[in-house]
Design an enzyme around this catalytic site. Sequence first.
Site: not given
Length: 433
Positions: A49, A131, A134, A136, A192, A203, A207, A306
């Site tokens: 967008r 990195e 997995v 964060g 979510e 998820d 990982k 995050g």
Amino acid sequence: MMRTRPLKVALLGCGVVGSEVARIMTTHAADLAARIGAPVELSGVAVRRPGKVRDGVDPKLVTTDATALVKRGDIDVVVEVIGGIEPARSLITTAFEHGASVVSANKALLAQDGAALHAAAEEHGRDLYYEAAVAGAIPLIRPLRESLAGDKVNRVLGIVNGTTNFILDKMDSTGAGYQEALDEATALGYAEADPTADVEGFDAAAKAAILAGIAFHSRVRLDDVYREGMTEVTSADFRSAKEMGCTIKLLAICERAEDGRSVTARVHPAMIPLTHPLASVRGAYNAVFVESDASGQLMFYGPGAGGAPTASAVLGDLVAVCRNRLSGATGPGESSYAALPVSGMGEVVTRYHISLDVADKPGVLAQVATVFAEHGVSIDTVRQQGRQDGDGDASLVVVTHRASDASLSGTVEALRKLDTVRGVASIMRVEGE
């Protein structure tokens, strides 16, 4: 001496993570240049967008043609944070073909096609770093791939999904039911609108595949990982766990077989003792426990998701890849020399907590114990309690010694055939001992 000509970076995706990557590249430009040995320049940002206002991003850099951006030929590093399989896979391989190295946060793609992507990177003499895929901001991939390269890793046990840990922590600390805890996680932005990927373990399984492949120098794909979600975990399960001095976590577990000839990778809810370091991981935090021959036990802990934490991991990779670019070298690629086969869940050996609804009359315990013995499953403890509703049934909780998943499955199937067993209320593995 610092090189004056900048290294050019293309950013694919400018959502929560991508926008943080762009912001840090701008606000920390001088520090990044000093650490790399050359300035880095954001030279293009591919989005879906283009009309959306993006703070800190020059609108002139924005394009909807991601393919043209990675084909430019003057791009040194492509940062991919769009996620999913396609078009990410095609864009990454195209970037390699046109001379760029790649930094990715795409766990799903790496778990499915990591081997092919590594092969493409090697073919074109480029880097593939991930990195951020997995846990964060937690430094995990690089320690496994580099710091522990001289050691033998035997087990990786971790909480790698913040959403599920938040939900389970709320259920444990407040007595809330699953749906109530999920609703709170959604309201706070941890879950979510469609939480399936998190709560059903997809998820975490992606990982786990990545971690197992790196830890055991073998190719482990997403399809190799046993997956079980946590939507069936109940308040009653937490009460049982507390009676055992445990709590419940959704764990990703990757381990070598005792004979060292195979590996397993799995994701499922499990009881862990309150004395284990992972039991104290609260809220949306992640933690991974690594066991190796020489180093012993190591734990990595921190925010696992995050925008800013994930961007921190992306920027760490970007610095490493840019340094390699300047020196004309590449970092470590795929290490799959061990080529250990991945065993199925039936061969996994662990302890089990089984809760049965049984008829409240003499001889039931003996019948149940006989079934366990016939299937070679040794019982550690048994607890029976009559129902307060007076319906003639009782609750029977059996905790086993270590047994294979296959033998336990056969035991449960036989238990269901007993007239005195009304039903199997829950089965949960006990880990971390």
